[in-house]
Enzyme design. Structure first.
Site, short mmCIF file in Angstrom:
data_model
loop_
_atom_site.label_atom_id
_atom_site.label_comp_id
_atom_site.label_asym_id
_atom_site.label_seq_id
_atom_site.Cartn_x
_atom_site.Cartn_y
_atom_site.Cartn_z
N THR A 39 0.82 -1.21 0.00
CA THR A 39 0.00 0.00 0.00
C THR A 39 0.85 1.26 0.00
O THR A 39 0.47 2.28 -0.58
CB THR A 39 -0.94 0.01 1.23
OG1 THR A 39 -1.84 -1.09 1.13
CG2 THR A 39 -1.74 1.29 1.32
N TYR A 53 -8.08 0.66 -3.70
CA TYR A 53 -6.95 1.23 -4.44
C TYR A 53 -6.11 0.10 -5.03
O TYR A 53 -6.33 -1.08 -4.77
CB TYR A 53 -6.10 2.11 -3.52
CG TYR A 53 -5.64 1.40 -2.28
CD1 TYR A 53 -4.51 0.60 -2.27
CD2 TYR A 53 -6.38 1.50 -1.10
CE1 TYR A 53 -4.12 -0.09 -1.13
CE2 TYR A 53 -5.98 0.83 0.05
CZ TYR A 53 -4.86 0.04 0.03
OH TYR A 53 -4.48 -0.64 1.14
N SER A 86 1.23 -7.41 -0.53
CA SER A 86 1.88 -8.36 0.38
C SER A 86 1.08 -9.64 0.62
O SER A 86 1.65 -10.62 1.10
CB SER A 86 2.21 -7.69 1.71
OG SER A 86 1.06 -7.46 2.49
N THR A 119 1.09 -4.18 4.35
CA THR A 119 0.84 -4.45 5.78
C THR A 119 0.23 -5.82 6.06
O THR A 119 0.30 -6.29 7.19
CB THR A 119 -0.07 -3.37 6.38
OG1 THR A 119 -1.31 -3.33 5.67
CG2 THR A 119 0.60 -2.01 6.34
N ASP A 120 -0.36 -6.46 5.06
CA ASP A 120 -1.07 -7.72 5.34
C ASP A 120 -0.15 -8.81 5.86
O ASP A 120 -0.54 -9.60 6.72
CB ASP A 120 -1.80 -8.21 4.08
CG ASP A 120 -3.06 -7.42 3.79
OD1 ASP A 120 -3.44 -6.59 4.64
OD2 ASP A 120 -3.65 -7.60 2.71
N LYS A 192 -0.83 -7.37 13.10
CA LYS A 192 -1.84 -6.44 12.59
C LYS A 192 -3.15 -6.72 13.31
O LYS A 192 -3.64 -7.85 13.32
CB LYS A 192 -2.01 -6.62 11.08
CG LYS A 192 -2.88 -5.56 10.42
CD LYS A 192 -2.87 -5.70 8.89
CE LYS A 192 -3.65 -4.56 8.26
NZ LYS A 192 -3.64 -4.63 6.77
N GLU A 313 -3.23 -28.71 26.97
CA GLU A 313 -4.46 -29.23 26.35
C GLU A 313 -4.22 -30.50 25.55
O GLU A 313 -5.13 -31.01 24.90
CB GLU A 313 -5.08 -28.16 25.46
CG GLU A 313 -5.59 -26.94 26.22
CD GLU A 313 -6.69 -27.31 27.21
OE1 GLU A 313 -7.53 -28.17 26.88
OE2 GLU A 313 -6.70 -26.73 28.31
#
Length: 356
Positions: A39, A53, A86, A119-120, A192, A313
């Site tokens: 981005t 975009y 990304s 950013t992903d 994120k 667990e």
């Protein structure tokens, strides 16, 4: 006025001039910006387009030109390593990027690296680099939440701060850093947390490492886990990474996806389990079958916070599973891929998860 007094006054004038002389280029740190797209290099149809975009449109030279203030804080040059959004990041790009960073940081005339990124998956790339970069020099991964054409685009100030951080002595030895929104995070810990807001990058529970303020880095804590030059991983001769896939835990899940992953050649499976990495009763046979085939099983959690307890667990000792400690599933996958380049011994891999 005698000659002695003239000499004293002249020397004083020179000293004052030096004190107030502008910073010369030779005094500035040398920072290389490696661009991968995202981005921060994106453009929209209008100045108000902040969704819908097109990412990865601007080249690195254009990004550098758009922030002329960079020339005041560093000697900057750029290279285009990739030009992708990304979500399309691959292992191959990671290896290419890591090798180039190691080449550059081995040079005496390079003080730090900035990686521009979408950013992903920025947290994944940053953690991969945190494990394979072989230098204590700063590496800063940066992106933006708004495209370059948007009103109040955050890319330029993020890039400016990242260059300052990468050229700073304060960032040396801190591991790979993720810096956006005036906040500094450790690659291992950051994630994120929001789909669209500028303050999306957070380190839940543990908190930021510090802040960028007044053109300076201010650190308040450090990550305690080994990183960069202190790790045992070396990608210099690798052309690929072992396949590791993630199986997401949910109510009424079955083994179809996991069996497909193993059938496709996965050497490792990370379960993003519910709660404390719990394994559903109907899934236990699938995990046992995987171990019998030599596939490494790592229990992680989809929760996003906290430690996945060994023998909590599941009876990990009996089942020969590995637990991810505090790593989320996407980062556990990265560490497991690198671990599998060294060993398939589960005890050795568990040590790595407690070390890195």
């Amino acid at each position: 006025m005698n000659n002695r007094l003239k000499s004293v006054i002249s020397a004083a004038a020179i000293a004052v001039g030096l004190c107030f002389a502008p910073v010369q280029a030779a005094d500035l740190p040398h920072v290389v910006i490696l661009a991968t797209g995202g981005t921060i290099a994106g453009t929209g149809a209008t100045s108000t387009t902040t969704v819908g975009y097109t990412a990865a449109k601007l080249g690195v030279d254009k990004m550098i030109e758009s922030v002329p203030e960079l020339q005041k804080v560093a000697e900057v040059r750029g290279e285009q390593v990739a030009q992708i959004a990304s979500e399309s990041m691959t292992n191959e790009v990671w290896l290419k990027l890591a090798k180039r960073i190691n080449q550059l940081l081995a040079q005496k005339d390079v003080d730090g690296i900035v990686v521009t990124h979408g950013t992903d998956t920025i947290e994944e790339t940053a953690y991969f680099l945190d494990l394979v970069v072989k230098s204590k020099k700063p590496v800063v991964v940066v992106g933006s939440m708004r495209p370059s054409t948007a009103i109040s685009a955050d890319g330029p100030i993020n890039l400016y701060n990242a260059v300052i951080l990468a050229g700073s002595k304060e960032a040396v030895g801190k591991g790979v850093l993720v810096a956006l929104n005036d906040q500094i995070n450790a690659a291992r810990e950051v994630t994120k947390s929001n789909t669209s807001t500028a303050d999306t990058f957070r380190t839940p529970e543990l908190g930021f490492l510090g802040y960028m303020q007044d053109n300076k880095a201010h650190f308040y804590r450090m990550s305690t886990r080994k990183n960069t030059a202190d790790t045992e991983f070396d990608v210099s001769k690798l052309s690929s990474l072992p396949r590791v896939d993630i199986v997401y835990g949910y109510a009424n899940m079955d083994r179809v996806a996991m069996d497909a992953d193993i059938g496709a050649g996965a050497q490792g499976i990370v379960q993003a389990g519910v709660g404390d990495g719990s394994v559903a009763a109907q899934m236990m046979p699938a995990f046992r079958d995987a171990r019998q085939k030599g596939v490494i099983v790592v229990r992680s959690s989809r929760v996003g916070n906290g430690i996945v307890a060994r023998n909590g667990e599941a009876n990990d000792d009996k089942e020969d599973f590995v637990v991810s400690d505090t790593l989320n599933a996407q980062k556990a996958r990265i560490l497991l891929m690198l671990a599998l380049t060294k060993t398939h011994d589960t005890q050795a891999i568990q040590r790595m998860f407690y070390t890195y």
